[in-house]
Design a protein around this motif. Sequence first.
Motif, PDB file in Angstrom:
ATOM      1  N   VAL A 186      -1.157  -2.387  21.337  1.00 50.33           N
ATOM      2  CA  VAL A 186      -1.051  -1.839  19.989  1.00 50.33           C
ATOM      3  C   VAL A 186      -1.974  -0.626  19.880  1.00 50.33           C
ATOM      4  CG1 VAL A 186      -1.272  -2.301  17.527  1.00 50.33           C
ATOM      5  CG2 VAL A 186      -0.514  -4.118  19.073  1.00 50.33           C
ATOM      6  N   LEU A 187      -1.406   0.551  19.597  1.00 46.27           N
ATOM      7  CA  LEU A 187      -2.195   1.769  19.450  1.00 46.27           C
ATOM      8  C   LEU A 187      -2.844   1.836  18.068  1.00 46.27           C
ATOM      9  CD1 LEU A 187       0.097   4.474  21.115  1.00 46.27           C
ATOM     10  CD2 LEU A 187      -1.699   3.094  22.153  1.00 46.27           C
ATOM     11  N   ASN A 188      -3.782   2.773  17.921  1.00 41.75           N
ATOM     12  CA  ASN A 188      -4.473   2.918  16.640  1.00 41.75           C
ATOM     13  C   ASN A 188      -3.531   3.318  15.512  1.00 41.75           C
ATOM     14  OD1 ASN A 188      -6.956   2.272  17.750  1.00 41.75           O
ATOM     15  ND2 ASN A 188      -7.432   4.406  18.264  1.00 41.75           N
ATOM     16  N   ASP A 189      -2.423   4.009  15.852  1.00 38.42           N
ATOM     17  CA  ASP A 189      -1.475   4.408  14.803  1.00 38.42           C
ATOM     18  C   ASP A 189      -0.567   3.268  14.375  1.00 38.42           C
ATOM     19  OD1 ASP A 189       0.461   4.136  16.794  1.00 38.42           O
ATOM     20  OD2 ASP A 189       0.881   6.272  16.971  1.00 38.42           O
ATOM     21  N   GLU A 236      -6.083   3.180  24.796  1.00 35.40           N
ATOM     22  CA  GLU A 236      -6.304   4.416  24.063  1.00 35.40           C
ATOM     23  C   GLU A 236      -7.797   4.725  24.018  1.00 35.40           C
ATOM     24  OE1 GLU A 236      -4.668   6.405  19.899  1.00 35.40           O
ATOM     25  OE2 GLU A 236      -4.615   4.230  20.188  1.00 35.40           O
ATOM     26  N   MET A 237      -8.169   5.924  24.457  1.00 30.69           N
ATOM     27  CA  MET A 237      -9.563   6.343  24.451  1.00 30.69           C
ATOM     28  C   MET A 237      -9.901   7.069  23.152  1.00 30.69           C
ATOM     29  SD  MET A 237     -10.594   5.165  27.357  1.00 30.69           S
ATOM     30  CE  MET A 237     -12.170   5.975  27.655  1.00 30.69           C
ATOM     31  N   ASP A 238     -11.178   7.181  22.859  1.00 30.05           N
ATOM     32  CA  ASP A 238     -11.611   7.777  21.599  1.00 30.05           C
ATOM     33  C   ASP A 238     -11.226   9.250  21.475  1.00 30.05           C
ATOM     34  OD1 ASP A 238     -12.724   5.421  20.726  1.00 30.05           O
ATOM     35  OD2 ASP A 238     -14.735   5.887  21.462  1.00 30.05           O
ATOM     36  N   PRO A 337      -6.002  -1.198  13.905  1.00 26.39           N
ATOM     37  CA  PRO A 337      -4.935  -0.192  13.805  1.00 26.39           C
ATOM     38  C   PRO A 337      -4.311  -0.170  12.411  1.00 26.39           C
ATOM     39  CG  PRO A 337      -4.654  -1.532  15.775  1.00 26.39           C
ATOM     40  CD  PRO A 337      -5.709  -2.191  14.946  1.00 26.39           C
ATOM     41  N   LYS A 338      -3.574   0.887  12.150  1.00 29.25           N
ATOM     42  CA  LYS A 338      -2.859   0.986  10.886  1.00 29.25           C
ATOM     43  C   LYS A 338      -1.804  -0.113  10.802  1.00 29.25           C
ATOM     44  CE  LYS A 338      -3.304   6.014  10.630  1.00 29.25           C
ATOM     45  NZ  LYS A 338      -2.574   7.313  10.637  1.00 29.25           N
ATOM     46  N   LYS A 339      -1.602  -0.617   9.606  1.00 23.56           N
ATOM     47  CA  LYS A 339      -0.534  -1.584   9.367  1.00 23.56           C
ATOM     48  C   LYS A 339       0.662  -0.819   8.817  1.00 23.56           C
ATOM     49  CE  LYS A 339       0.547  -5.977   7.103  1.00 23.56           C
ATOM     50  NZ  LYS A 339       0.063  -7.043   6.192  1.00 23.56           N
ATOM     51  N   LEU A 340       1.679  -0.656   9.635  1.00 16.39           N
ATOM     52  CA  LEU A 340       2.825   0.170   9.271  1.00 16.39           C
ATOM     53  C   LEU A 340       3.798  -0.589   8.381  1.00 16.39           C
ATOM     54  CD1 LEU A 340       3.543   1.857  12.733  1.00 16.39           C
ATOM     55  CD2 LEU A 340       2.296   2.814  10.785  1.00 16.39           C
TER      56      LEU A 340
END
Length: 478
Positions: A186-189, A236-238, A337-340
């Motif tokens: 799961v990506l940050n987006d 995913e890196m910063d 992460p964001k909850k889409l």
Amino acid sequence: MFKKSPYTSFIPLLAIIVLVISVQSCKPRSLEGMIVMSQSQGDIDSPDYLSGNRWRHIPESRIVALNVNSPEEPLSVLTKDFQSACAPKISYDGNSMLFAAQQNKNDVWQIWEMDLHNLKTRQITSSDGNCIDPDYLPGDRMVFSKHEIINVATKEKGYTLYTSNLDGSNLARITYDPSTYFASTVLNDGRVVTIGRTLIPEVKDAKLMIMRPDGTKQQLFYQSEANHHLQGRVWEMDEGSIVFVEADANNEMDITSISYNRPLHSKVNMTSHIKGDFYAISPYQENKVLASYRSDKEGRFALYGFNTQSHELGTPIYKDGEYHVLEAVPVVKRDRPKKLPSEIDLNVKTALLVCQDINYSNKQSNDSTTLTNRANKLEILGMDETMATFETEEDGSFYIKVQADTPFRMQTLDGNDNVVKGPSSWLYLRPNERRGCIGCHENRELVPKNAQPLAVRKDPIPVPSPKEIDSLKRDLKM
């Protein structure tokens, strides 16, 4: 008169101190700041990239905890009660861990969660097919891969993606094409990146696919060169890069980096200068990842730090002559992460797809109007039959309403029904999903031209078409 001993009042105090020490020694120690890693004694050099055996689920593996501040301490074995356990993933608050495990030999692999304060475990899935590669989603949910039939006609099996609540309820399938999916992240987006591999009509090389957690908006994220293998999870890196391990045609395994903003055209092999193989990585500190590495194929994978800026391999963090160190993750808190939001409506059985111009292709250099073999028809191919064939509009656009959660491919035809562009990759749309594309095999970095397709001025064409439905009914009666 009896004289009171000076030790009389000391004895109760001593008893209290002993009791406190005893209670504290029995209390589970927090794993915060430690490194959790999977290990295996057995063979990991012949992984099956289709079944996941010895790759995504490893017989007789275990999960342990390493105290990096006191490396002389013995490892804490966290999964003593399991025959096999691997694929650890830490929750965003650092309090829990998801993992895949077999409780007993020959059991189906299930998803479990461990409380990292008291080390108690609870089973989440109860499936009749292997469940592997879990990861946390926002909202107390998770995504994972489940082994099941992906083609009813042939009974062929693969791994499909599912989501569920962390208590196993509200189970939802999110992929519906004849592909197998592993190692989701799961990506940050808020989107899910996963290793996808088409199985039908023939097995194809693996790709990184990306989608929303409800399965909508699935698209290609990264494609390896021919005969390369994507080894495991991406991270995913910063600074905005995506890193993962990739094996070439000679099974040399290196750390690869791509840009989040331009994943299809930004590949960098960060370890081509380092002899040996990397098995898996995960973010650790600023510009550093934890890496399982060995210098030769006869040795055991050990745990190292790798600098993603200088591309330098550090000294070993942990080595074991008996066990391979496989996937290692630090027990730290991280941003959720964001909850889409989801557009899915399960009461709607269809979805919509619009295309601007079927004659636009990434492979062409001239404007589509200069093509000598221009297509003016589209054929929608199902798993076993043609679902619809129709003429597109003058500008090459089409607008269709398809049955949701039904896999299909598309190919373009000329006026004589000759194939202009062969079958596309498999597509599926979720209930109530609306998607658009520029053309066939178009450059995925382009935005649509600023023009309204002629097709959207009419009602969408139903797929399967009424003609194909009538034909299918006649075949069934025969």
